[in-house]
Design a protein around this motif. Sequence first.
Motif, PDB file in Angstrom:
ATOM      1  N   GLY A   6       0.785  -1.213   0.000  1.00 40.15           N
ATOM      2  CA  GLY A   6       0.000   0.000   0.000  1.00 40.15           C
ATOM      3  C   GLY A   6       0.818   1.264   0.000  1.00 40.15           C
ATOM      4  O   GLY A   6       0.266   2.365   0.046  1.00 40.15           O
ATOM      5  N   SER A   7       2.158   1.133  -0.054  1.00 39.82           N
ATOM      6  CA  SER A   7       3.031   2.298  -0.059  1.00 39.82           C
ATOM      7  C   SER A   7       3.959   2.226  -1.263  1.00 39.82           C
ATOM      8  O   SER A   7       4.402   1.150  -1.656  1.00 39.82           O
ATOM      9  N   SER A   8       4.260   3.371  -1.842  1.00 41.83           N
ATOM     10  CA  SER A   8       5.216   3.434  -2.950  1.00 41.83           C
ATOM     11  C   SER A   8       6.609   3.789  -2.460  1.00 41.83           C
ATOM     12  O   SER A   8       7.550   3.821  -3.249  1.00 41.83           O
ATOM     13  N   GLU A   9       6.751   4.034  -1.173  1.00 40.20           N
ATOM     14  CA  GLU A   9       8.043   4.411  -0.596  1.00 40.20           C
ATOM     15  C   GLU A   9       8.795   3.161  -0.158  1.00 40.20           C
ATOM     16  O   GLU A   9       8.227   2.239   0.429  1.00 40.20           O
ATOM     17  N   SER A  10      10.097   3.145  -0.450  1.00 43.52           N
ATOM     18  CA  SER A  10      10.953   2.029  -0.056  1.00 43.52           C
ATOM     19  C   SER A  10      11.880   2.480   1.066  1.00 43.52           C
ATOM     20  O   SER A  10      12.266   3.654   1.150  1.00 43.52           O
ATOM     21  N   PHE A  11      12.249   1.532   1.917  1.00 43.21           N
ATOM     22  CA  PHE A  11      13.107   1.817   3.072  1.00 43.21           C
ATOM     23  C   PHE A  11      14.340   0.926   3.011  1.00 43.21           C
ATOM     24  O   PHE A  11      14.234  -0.279   2.767  1.00 43.21           O
ATOM     25  N   SER A  12      15.487   1.537   3.235  1.00 40.22           N
ATOM     26  CA  SER A  12      16.746   0.800   3.172  1.00 40.22           C
ATOM     27  C   SER A  12      16.951   0.002   4.445  1.00 40.22           C
ATOM     28  O   SER A  12      16.660   0.464   5.552  1.00 40.22           O
ATOM     29  N   GLY A  13      17.456  -1.197   4.281  1.00 42.28           N
ATOM     30  CA  GLY A  13      17.744  -2.066   5.416  1.00 42.28           C
ATOM     31  C   GLY A  13      18.939  -2.949   5.118  1.00 42.28           C
ATOM     32  O   GLY A  13      19.601  -2.811   4.084  1.00 42.28           O
ATOM     33  N   GLN A  14      19.189  -3.855   6.017  1.00 47.07           N
ATOM     34  CA  GLN A  14      20.334  -4.747   5.881  1.00 47.07           C
ATOM     35  C   GLN A  14      19.999  -6.089   6.504  1.00 47.07           C
ATOM     36  O   GLN A  14      19.424  -6.148   7.596  1.00 47.07           O
ATOM     37  N   VAL A  15      20.331  -7.153   5.794  1.00 41.10           N
ATOM     38  CA  VAL A  15      20.109  -8.492   6.332  1.00 41.10           C
ATOM     39  C   VAL A  15      21.072  -8.703   7.502  1.00 41.10           C
ATOM     40  O   VAL A  15      22.293  -8.605   7.335  1.00 41.10           O
ATOM     41  N   TRP A  16      20.523  -8.946   8.672  1.00 35.02           N
ATOM     42  CA  TRP A  16      21.386  -9.143   9.838  1.00 35.02           C
ATOM     43  C   TRP A  16      21.413 -10.598  10.301  1.00 35.02           C
ATOM     44  O   TRP A  16      22.278 -10.985  11.091  1.00 35.02           O
ATOM     45  N   GLN A  17      20.495 -11.401   9.779  1.00 35.03           N
ATOM     46  CA  GLN A  17      20.521 -12.820  10.151  1.00 35.03           C
ATOM     47  C   GLN A  17      19.846 -13.639   9.050  1.00 35.03           C
ATOM     48  O   GLN A  17      18.809 -13.255   8.521  1.00 35.03           O
ATOM     49  N   VAL A  18      20.487 -14.750   8.689  1.00 39.75           N
ATOM     50  CA  VAL A  18      19.920 -15.702   7.735  1.00 39.75           C
ATOM     51  C   VAL A  18      19.595 -16.973   8.497  1.00 39.75           C
ATOM     52  O   VAL A  18      20.442 -17.514   9.222  1.00 39.75           O
ATOM     53  N   ALA A  19      18.363 -17.441   8.361  1.00 40.92           N
ATOM     54  CA  ALA A  19      17.901 -18.593   9.136  1.00 40.92           C
ATOM     55  C   ALA A  19      18.796 -19.810   8.898  1.00 40.92           C
ATOM     56  O   ALA A  19      19.141 -20.120   7.748  1.00 40.92           O
ATOM     57  N   PRO A  20      19.186 -20.505   9.956  1.00 44.47           N
ATOM     58  CA  PRO A  20      20.009 -21.711   9.797  1.00 44.47           C
ATOM     59  C   PRO A  20      19.205 -22.946   9.426  1.00 44.47           C
ATOM     60  O   PRO A  20      19.777 -23.999   9.171  1.00 44.47           O
ATOM     61  N   THR A  21      17.881 -22.833   9.390  1.00 40.44           N
ATOM     62  CA  THR A  21      17.039 -23.990   9.087  1.00 40.44           C
ATOM     63  C   THR A  21      16.063 -23.645   7.970  1.00 40.44           C
ATOM     64  O   THR A  21      15.788 -22.480   7.693  1.00 40.44           O
ATOM     65  N   ILE A  22      15.526 -24.704   7.331  1.00 37.80           N
ATOM     66  CA  ILE A  22      14.537 -24.579   6.259  1.00 37.80           C
ATOM     67  C   ILE A  22      13.263 -25.283   6.706  1.00 37.80           C
ATOM     68  O   ILE A  22      13.323 -26.389   7.255  1.00 37.80           O
ATOM     69  N   ASP A  23      12.131 -24.635   6.488  1.00 42.14           N
ATOM     70  CA  ASP A  23      10.848 -25.259   6.800  1.00 42.14           C
ATOM     71  C   ASP A  23      10.636 -26.441   5.861  1.00 42.14           C
ATOM     72  O   ASP A  23      10.658 -26.292   4.634  1.00 42.14           O
ATOM     73  N   ASN A  24      10.435 -27.639   6.439  1.00 44.20           N
ATOM     74  CA  ASN A  24      10.319 -28.838   5.598  1.00 44.20           C
ATOM     75  C   ASN A  24       9.011 -28.917   4.836  1.00 44.20           C
ATOM     76  O   ASN A  24       8.846 -29.753   3.955  1.00 44.20           O
ATOM     77  N   ARG A  25       8.064 -28.050   5.132  1.00 46.40           N
ATOM     78  CA  ARG A  25       6.796 -28.039   4.393  1.00 46.40           C
ATOM     79  C   ARG A  25       6.822 -27.023   3.254  1.00 46.40           C
ATOM     80  O   ARG A  25       6.449 -27.338   2.131  1.00 46.40           O
ATOM     81  N   THR A  26       7.267 -25.818   3.546  1.00 48.41           N
ATOM     82  CA  THR A  26       7.264 -24.770   2.527  1.00 48.41           C
ATOM     83  C   THR A  26       8.572 -24.688   1.764  1.00 48.41           C
ATOM     84  O   THR A  26       8.635 -24.016   0.731  1.00 48.41           O
ATOM     85  N   ARG A  27       9.641 -25.348   2.253  1.00 49.25           N
ATOM     86  CA  ARG A  27      10.968 -25.283   1.641  1.00 49.25           C
ATOM     87  C   ARG A  27      11.466 -23.847   1.581  1.00 49.25           C
ATOM     88  O   ARG A  27      12.110 -23.430   0.630  1.00 49.25           O
ATOM     89  N   GLN A  28      11.171 -23.078   2.628  1.00 47.16           N
ATOM     90  CA  GLN A  28      11.610 -21.695   2.706  1.00 47.16           C
ATOM     91  C   GLN A  28      12.314 -21.450   4.029  1.00 47.16           C
ATOM     92  O   GLN A  28      12.110 -22.162   5.008  1.00 47.16           O
ATOM     93  N   GLY A  29      13.153 -20.427   4.027  1.00 38.94           N
ATOM     94  CA  GLY A  29      13.821 -19.983   5.241  1.00 38.94           C
ATOM     95  C   GLY A  29      13.583 -18.496   5.420  1.00 38.94           C
ATOM     96  O   GLY A  29      13.041 -17.813   4.541  1.00 38.94           O
ATOM     97  N   THR A  30      14.018 -17.947   6.561  1.00 37.36           N
ATOM     98  CA  THR A  30      13.756 -16.547   6.891  1.00 37.36           C
ATOM     99  C   THR A  30      15.040 -15.739   6.838  1.00 37.36           C
ATOM    100  O   THR A  30      16.039 -16.111   7.449  1.00 37.36           O
ATOM    101  N   ALA A  31      14.987 -14.650   6.102  1.00 38.20           N
ATOM    102  CA  ALA A  31      16.064 -13.659   6.113  1.00 38.20           C
ATOM    103  C   ALA A  31      15.553 -12.451   6.892  1.00 38.20           C
ATOM    104  O   ALA A  31      14.556 -11.834   6.507  1.00 38.20           O
ATOM    105  N   ARG A  32      16.222 -12.110   7.997  1.00 38.62           N
ATOM    106  CA  ARG A  32      15.773 -11.029   8.861  1.00 38.62           C
ATOM    107  C   ARG A  32      16.482  -9.736   8.467  1.00 38.62           C
ATOM    108  O   ARG A  32      17.711  -9.636   8.526  1.00 38.62           O
ATOM    109  N   ILE A  33      15.684  -8.745   8.052  1.00 38.70           N
ATOM    110  CA  ILE A  33      16.209  -7.479   7.542  1.00 38.70           C
ATOM    111  C   ILE A  33      15.988  -6.401   8.588  1.00 38.70           C
ATOM    112  O   ILE A  33      14.843  -6.077   8.932  1.00 38.70           O
ATOM    113  N   ALA A  34      17.076  -5.836   9.107  1.00 34.66           N
ATOM    114  CA  ALA A  34      16.984  -4.785  10.123  1.00 34.66           C
ATOM    115  C   ALA A  34      16.593  -3.467   9.481  1.00 34.66           C
ATOM    116  O   ALA A  34      17.115  -3.090   8.425  1.00 34.66           O
ATOM    117  N   LEU A  35      15.659  -2.739  10.138  1.00 32.66           N
ATOM    118  CA  LEU A  35      15.158  -1.470   9.638  1.00 32.66           C
ATOM    119  C   LEU A  35      15.144  -0.440  10.764  1.00 32.66           C
ATOM    120  O   LEU A  35      14.869  -0.782  11.920  1.00 32.66           O
TER     121      LEU A  35
END
Length: 397
Positions: free
Chosen positions: A271-300
Motif C-alpha cells: 500500500g506504499s510506494s516508498e521504499s526503506f533501506s535495510g540490511q540483512v542481519w541474520q539468515v535462518a540456519p534452518t529450512i521449513d520442511n513443508r514450505t521449503r523456505q527460510g527466513t532472512a531477517r532485515i533490520a530497519l
Amino acid sequence: MTYESEIKASGGEASSVHLDYDPPERGSALTRRRRAIIIGAILLLAAIAAAYVLLTAGAEEEEADRGSQAPAITVISPGRTTVEGQVIATGVLAARREAPVGVVGEGGRVVSVPVDAGDWVRQGQVLAVIDRSVQTQQARAASAQVQVAQADANLAQSNLDRALQLVERGFVSKADVDRLTATRDAAVARVQVARAQVGELQARNARLNIVAPSAGLVLERNVEIGATVSAGSGPLFRIARGGELEMLAQVGEEELARLRAGVSAEVTPVGSSESFSGQVWQVAPTIDNRTRQGTARIALSYDPALRPGGFATARILSGTTTAPLLPESAVLSDEKGSFVYVIDSENKAQRVAVETGIVTSEGIVIQSGINGTEKIVLQAGGFLTEGETVNPRPLGK
C-alpha cells in the motif's frame, strides 16, 4: 546388284568392268532409318531432361511454397549480460527485539495508564499503576514495628550498660550480664527483621508500578483503567526495544543459499510506494520442511510508515552474475521443467531445457542450457511443436 559394262579404251580395246551398286531407293531407306533412330534418341534425352527440370522446379516450388506457408516467428540472440543479482521476497514487519511487559507483583486493580500505543518511553518509565491502598497501610504498620523493635533494643542496651557498671561492685553476677547481653542482641535482631519487612513491603509496593524495562516504542497496550490484573494476565504492553524494526522475509532455499548477513535490501510496505533501506542481519540456519523456505531477517530503522504486523516486499541484493538474460515471454515451463524453443539451421523449432535463475525487471537469468548465441523464439512458443518448420525473423527486422 552387279552390273557389267563394256568400255572401249582409247586404243580401241574393250575392257569389262564390274561395279557393286545399290539402287537409289534402297540407300535412301537406310539413311532415313538411321536418322529416325538418332532423332528418337535425341527426343528421348530431351524428354528426360525436360522431366528432370520440371521435377526439380516443382520440388523447389513446393519447398518455396512450404517456406512461404511456415509461420513467421520473432527470434532473439540474447548473448551474455552482467546482472546484479537480487532476490525478491515477501514477509511481515515486526519488532527486531520485542519486550512483553506484564505484572511482576501480586497485581490488583489498575488505577492509572499514562501511556498508549505508539508512544516512546524511556527505561524505568511508569506504564501503569495498580491500587496499593492496602499495601500502603501494611508498610506503615511494618514501619511502626521497626520503631517498637528499636525501642526494645534501646531498652535492652540500657539495661546491659547498667549491669556492666554494677558487676564491678558485685551487685550483678556474670550470668546476669550474659542474660542481658543476649536480650540486647535479640532486640537488635528484631530491629533488623522489622526493617527487612518494611523493605520487602516497599519493594512489593514498587512492583505495583508496571515500568518499561528499556527505552523503546510502545507497540501494544492491552490494559485499561479499572481492570484487575495479576501475574497470569499476560503481557499488558509490548515494546520494541530502541524502536528497532525488522522484516521477516520468506526466501526459497535456493535463494537463501546465496544470501549472507550484511547485504543490502530495499523494503516496500504493502500500500506504499516508498521504499526503506535495510540490511540483512541474520539468515535462518534452518529450512521449513513443508514450505521449503527460510527466513532472512532485515533490520530497519524506525519510521512511522513501518507498522509491525504489516506485509511488505523486499528486494535483497545477492551479488552479480554473467549469463543470458531472456524476456519472460521466451521462457516456458511444464511438468518437465523450464525450457525454450531454439531455431536450428533448418529453421525448425527444437525444445531446449534450461535452468532459470534470478528474475529482474529486465528478464529472467538463464543459468544453464543455452550460451546466448542461439536463435531463441521470443513469443508464441506455446503454440509451437518440436520439429515444426518456422520462418524466423530477428527482433526489430
